[in-house]
Design a protein around this motif. Sequence first.
Motif, short mmCIF file in Angstrom:
data_model
loop_
_atom_site.label_atom_id
_atom_site.label_comp_id
_atom_site.label_asym_id
_atom_site.label_seq_id
_atom_site.Cartn_x
_atom_site.Cartn_y
_atom_site.Cartn_z
N THR A 289 3.86 9.39 -10.10
CA THR A 289 3.07 9.56 -11.31
C THR A 289 2.62 11.01 -11.45
OG1 THR A 289 2.25 7.31 -11.12
CG2 THR A 289 1.03 8.78 -12.56
N VAL B 211 1.33 -0.82 -11.01
CA VAL B 211 0.71 -1.18 -9.74
C VAL B 211 0.10 -2.58 -9.83
CG1 VAL B 211 -1.11 -0.61 -8.12
CG2 VAL B 211 0.30 1.18 -9.06
N VAL C 292 2.42 1.76 -3.33
CA VAL C 292 1.43 2.30 -4.27
C VAL C 292 1.26 3.80 -4.06
CG1 VAL C 292 -1.02 2.29 -4.84
CG2 VAL C 292 0.22 0.15 -4.66
N TYR C 293 1.33 4.21 -2.81
CA TYR C 293 1.22 5.64 -2.55
C TYR C 293 2.38 6.39 -3.20
CZ TYR C 293 0.87 10.05 -0.08
OH TYR C 293 0.78 11.39 0.22
N GLY D 228 -2.53 -2.82 -2.52
CA GLY D 228 -2.73 -1.80 -3.56
C GLY D 228 -4.16 -1.60 -4.01
N ARG E 224 0.97 -5.56 -7.33
CA ARG E 224 -0.01 -6.32 -6.57
C ARG E 224 0.13 -7.81 -6.84
NH1 ARG E 224 -5.23 -6.49 -4.31
NH2 ARG E 224 -6.46 -8.18 -5.18
N HIS F 298 -6.70 6.27 -9.24
CA HIS F 298 -6.75 6.42 -10.70
C HIS F 298 -8.02 7.13 -11.15
CE1 HIS F 298 -6.31 5.08 -14.90
NE2 HIS F 298 -7.60 4.92 -14.85
N ASP G 166 0.83 -1.21 0.00
CA ASP G 166 0.00 0.00 0.00
C ASP G 166 0.87 1.25 0.00
OD1 ASP G 166 -2.33 -1.39 -0.06
OD2 ASP G 166 -2.64 -1.35 2.09
N TYR H 255 -0.88 2.30 -13.84
CA TYR H 255 -1.85 1.24 -13.55
C TYR H 255 -1.23 -0.13 -13.81
CZ TYR H 255 -6.81 0.47 -12.40
OH TYR H 255 -7.98 0.17 -11.76
N TRP I 206 -5.36 1.76 -5.39
CA TRP I 206 -5.00 2.35 -6.68
C TRP I 206 -6.18 2.67 -7.60
CZ3 TRP I 206 -1.51 5.38 -8.39
CH2 TRP I 206 -1.51 5.68 -9.74
N PHE J 276 1.77 6.74 -6.80
CA PHE J 276 0.87 7.87 -6.99
C PHE J 276 1.65 9.18 -7.02
CE2 PHE J 276 -1.51 11.05 -4.30
CZ PHE J 276 -2.27 11.58 -5.32
#
Lengths: 723, 723
Positions: free
Chosen positions: B90, B175, B83-84, B609, B179, B616, B80, B172, B612, B87
């Motif tokens: 990105t 991620v 994934v942050y 994740g 995952r 998104h 998690d 995407y 996400w 973000f």
Amino acid sequence: MDFGAFLLSLGTSALIFVVLMLLFAWLSRRPGNVPIYYSNRILKGMEPWEGTSLTRNPFAWIREAFTSSEQDVVNISGVDTAVYFVFLSTVLGIFALSSVLILPTLLPLAATDDSLKSKSRNATETVSKVTFSQLDNLSMANITKRSPRLWAFLGAVYWVSLVTYFMLWKAYKHVSRLRAQALMSADVIPEQFAILVRDIPSPPNGQTQKEFIDSYFRRIYPETFYRSLVVTENSKVNKIWGNLEGYKKKLARAEAVFEETKNRPTNKTGFCGLVGKQVDSIEYYTELINESVGKLEAEQKSVLAEKQQTAAIVFFNDRVVAALAAQSLHSQMVDKWTVTEAPEPRQLIWKNLKIKLFSRIVRQYFIYFFVALTILFYMIPITFISAITTLANLQKAVPFIKPIVKITFIRTILESYLPQIALLVFLAILPKFLLFLSKAEGIPSVSHAIRAASGKYFYFSVLNVFLGVTLAGSLFDNLKALEKKPNSIVTVLATSLPKNATFFLTYVALKFFVGYGLELSRIIPLIIFHLKKKYLCKTEAEVKEAWYPGDLSYGTRVPGDMLILTITFCYSVIAPVILVFAVIYFGLGWLILRNQALKVYVPSYESYGRMWPHIHTRILAALFLFQVLMFGFLGVKEFIWAILVVPLIAISLVFGYVCRQKFYKGFQHTAVEVACRELKQSPDLEEIFRSYIPHSLSSHKPEDHQFKGAMSRYQDYAAISAA
Amino acid sequence: MDFGAFLLSLGTSALIFVVLMLLFAWLSRRPGNVPIYYSNRILKGMEPWEGTSLTRNPFAWIREAFTSSEQDVVNISGVDTAVYFVFLSTVLGIFALSSVLILPTLLPLAATDDSLKSKSRNATETVSKVTFSQLDNLSMANITKRSPRLWAFLGAVYWVSLVTYFMLWKAYKHVSRLRAQALMSADVIPEQFAILVRDIPSPPNGQTQKEFIDSYFRRIYPETFYRSLVVTENSKVNKIWGNLEGYKKKLARAEAVFEETKNRPTNKTGFCGLVGKQVDSIEYYTELINESVGKLEAEQKSVLAEKQQTAAIVFFNDRVVAALAAQSLHSQMVDKWTVTEAPEPRQLIWKNLKIKLFSRIVRQYFIYFFVALTILFYMIPITFISAITTLANLQKAVPFIKPIVKITFIRTILESYLPQIALLVFLAILPKFLLFLSKAEGIPSVSHAIRAASGKYFYFSVLNVFLGVTLAGSLFDNLKALEKKPNSIVTVLATSLPKNATFFLTYVALKFFVGYGLELSRIIPLIIFHLKKKYLCKTEAEVKEAWYPGDLSYGTRVPGDMLILTITFCYSVIAPVILVFAVIYFGLGWLILRNQALKVYVPSYESYGRMWPHIHTRILAALFLFQVLMFGFLGVKEFIWAILVVPLIAISLVFGYVCRQKFYKGFQHTAVEVACRELKQSPDLEEIFRSYIPHSLSSHKPEDHQFKGAMSRYQDYAAISAA
């Protein structure tokens, strides 16, 4: 149309019905006609009728239809047919229950008011003279504006809605159980052991598609994976196989002719047997067959080796695992390895299987758009026809026909039948076209394509026929009125509804008397059969082909019934007399189709009632339309409590949502608890596998089933038989 | 606000940031502060820092953050958190790439036009005098209407959008792989062997809920079902257990005090220890503990036997089967036996599990409705605040403050900070409330509830803060103008956008300088920790509690970042300078949070994740808003080619749809191909099972794990260990 014309039309229809029914009673007892009236029983290897004597009661079929149970229908004609009868009886129940309360209250209320008379008195003042028949006195049109009697009509809207909710809920539960029972069957159902896998990615270098698929599934299901069948590009092999079958038929025919006439038949080798060299048919076709068999074998090999596509049918040795696998995401990327339950082998639309996910989505939206266009463009001719075929309008448009129209008899006939016949013909062209479009969406199974086409047909018929006819007539009449003051669409619709009541009454009556009369008597198939048998058929196979009945084709039947249903809903409170007609329509339909389902039609596929959610949604949609229109119509009557219809509309939406949540997924997938019942015997997996091989690819020598390439080898089989 | 005020505000913020950073460099090297700055490393049992000496470079953390790999983050703080960071990077990428093309083209184009000057010249003619600062000269407000220069701005809209699509697609995919890799782990992940079953029907007579569940699943999964854990009604046992734990803590505390002071501590037994009899604490709590243990055991028995609910966690001995089972329909009636993947044990919201499907749906809609109301009612005070806190408006409303405001310094401070601080405080109250509401929806896991709350918070902040501030200011200004001629909402919004550019620039700067400065230096937790340690903590456990850092709390962090993102998108073309601020915000955020994630925060759950798809969708929603606003704003500039933005809006919708189709289901479920990887060792199923037993129900004697009633007995276990 005045009341006389209406009665005449009704009388004629009834007469035709009685004649057709008597015809049926007489014809169906003649032994030569047995294949037409008892085809399903013959194909199932049963006696045409239970009592052996031909002297039995000519109306025995009625008793037989009534005494048959739902289980009989399931056994003889499948779950889909049984679901169709649930539909008929549910709708029958809705309208019967509705009329029990509505007819005794609303008819007297309408008949004793005098809105129309008082209007007629003032008619000299208004611009266009409106004609009203006796029928209109029984409708809501005869209620004075703002009258307290409108409370009763509002109540009727509630009553119809509540009855519908109740019946639909019961029916959905019932169908759900029906489906579950069929799926729980202790018999081996091949498609329960298979899943359809699409969007398979390209295999890594050095592997064939086949090896790639096998290794993928063997890794996930090491113990339950049986084997896979890769979808191949079959167009060429299908063509060769088609030719071969054609030659075989022709050879059989030539041999039959030879036996009969003792002259060796000849034919020309050119176009349609009309030009070219004259040859001996038997020799010629034998030679062609030998040649084709060679070609077929060569092509079969090349198809299996080289024409593997990105889809496959994967077989498991356990139906619980197959049910689980068909519902589960296999690849982290959702557009790869997409799985669904395998359709029946006979239902597979082989050439659609290879289409990729996003291509399917694009096709679908494109076709929705195209169908929307079609609906709009069909609206134009329908509007035109319906406007023209009102005689009054016809006279305005073509003044010189006035003298002809003056003759009462012609006038009456024209007035009664012209518009309805135009409509019926018009609607008959469409279904095949919609089915073609639905197949082009990339749908993998026939039953699914038929459901999709059926849905399109429903929206088409409701929008064009019902709303189109209603609106068009009124627009044509009110064009000038509209120019003066703009009206909302619902108001226009609501105002023009009562005027078209008689039109739709006649339409329904025509449908049930003539339509069901023809259905029962099967006059046209009978004539065609006898003509073919006498002049064309030479072999047994050809005779069988001549009487083979096809299926109930509910793909077009359901939208037709739905149109009647929609019309009846919308008029149920405005002109309650229509309820009587609807009850007759659905009652007669149930009776006659029960006979046909048990004795005539042969189901061509089985989808275990997956049609039901569609039917359910559309009945609700019709109810929704009814509620909206009644809101508008009560508004036109300047009844302020019309606002009380709004909660009902909200309830319809909630009801639809709840039903979807509670039942729908059970129709989309096979529930695991249903798939886990024990089987009567362990399944013959090899046979299941073989049932999915297309005819054109299956070998002609039964022992030669060791496919290479696209089909994996026999394995794990011993383990299962031992279990 | 004029340019001077803006620069002052920026300068002050930057100064604060530098001070906080130096403070961090100094404080983090003092051994006493180690638990605050290295808590995660301590809890993981690692050295606080790699180099052992305290004399290391005070900015080493920057190098460490940059050199850490994604895998490090996954290992130390979970998927998690990783994934942050995807973000953050990105969004950083989107804005950096955007500014590369936009800043060098749009800034000169805007600076060399003179729409504002010419307006100022005509200002005497207009009703309200508009003030423009130097900043506004760099914005689109300075472009003349219908100027061909607007083509460049239109192009910039396209550039920003295309960059966003590209970065989002890449992210995407990334991620999704992240995952999948985490789920493929060769380590045993308990929740991969379990499913959560809800909406279990009542057992037939004579069976307990437990037996019913076991027999149901054993029939479906005869070989892979391990055992089940029925959810029980635990409120009473939880309370007893909570008391017991409290007593234990107090006892430990009393013992620590005794050891320290050699005086036996005493306390009063009444309310809060303030009234009642004076007793010896150690004896008193020992007695209470013994009493509670007895009560707890009695209650545990009664819970397991009598308080079984309609939900359960079912364990399998195979994670492929668990993944399949979690995705498949179990009952023909969809609202019975609903299954989902089991959340982690620590995430389960135990008391929500028993809530039935339709109750959950009703709760959900009710709460959506309630949140919508909240958003509307919060809008009122926010509107008021933002209108008041513009000094010009404040003067109009409260004329007597004029003299105070005349003092330049106060005026500047007030103008710079007042509105922003009001906003920040306002937004800080909300998250807990939204989390409470989300939990009330009946969501079974904490991470899911946090996602739901985070979504609500995003819509709230975008609607209220961004649109609210923008609209409110302009409405207040233009109230009279509006009365004269009605404007469309998009036009009003578009017109008022440029005026608020400086406000939002300041807001972003405040957020990153002060916000991230506080984040990095952890001044407040540090002070609290030292105060507690000095005056309150007596035992080791209490000290640990005082420095325990909690998690990254991205539930509130993400919506905050999203608000910045939305603001930046919307101003990226209108006032391109904001891109610089956004790049700093997200760059600094990445750097500082990387440090915090690696060294400070302890993740409190792992959802692999699943955040996400939400992120998104919201980035896309922000892009969509930007495109719509630009369409409006180009329209306000009377640029007819504004119509070219429409295809872009359509592309955004299609892009969102395609992403959803391709990726979303992979986040909703565990793909089977991911679950089928081999494990390093065969799982200890008994341990997995035990990890789901709530603390309040687990026995205190480890050998006493033979639960009766709600937990099934040990079985099938030998078979699995042998496999």
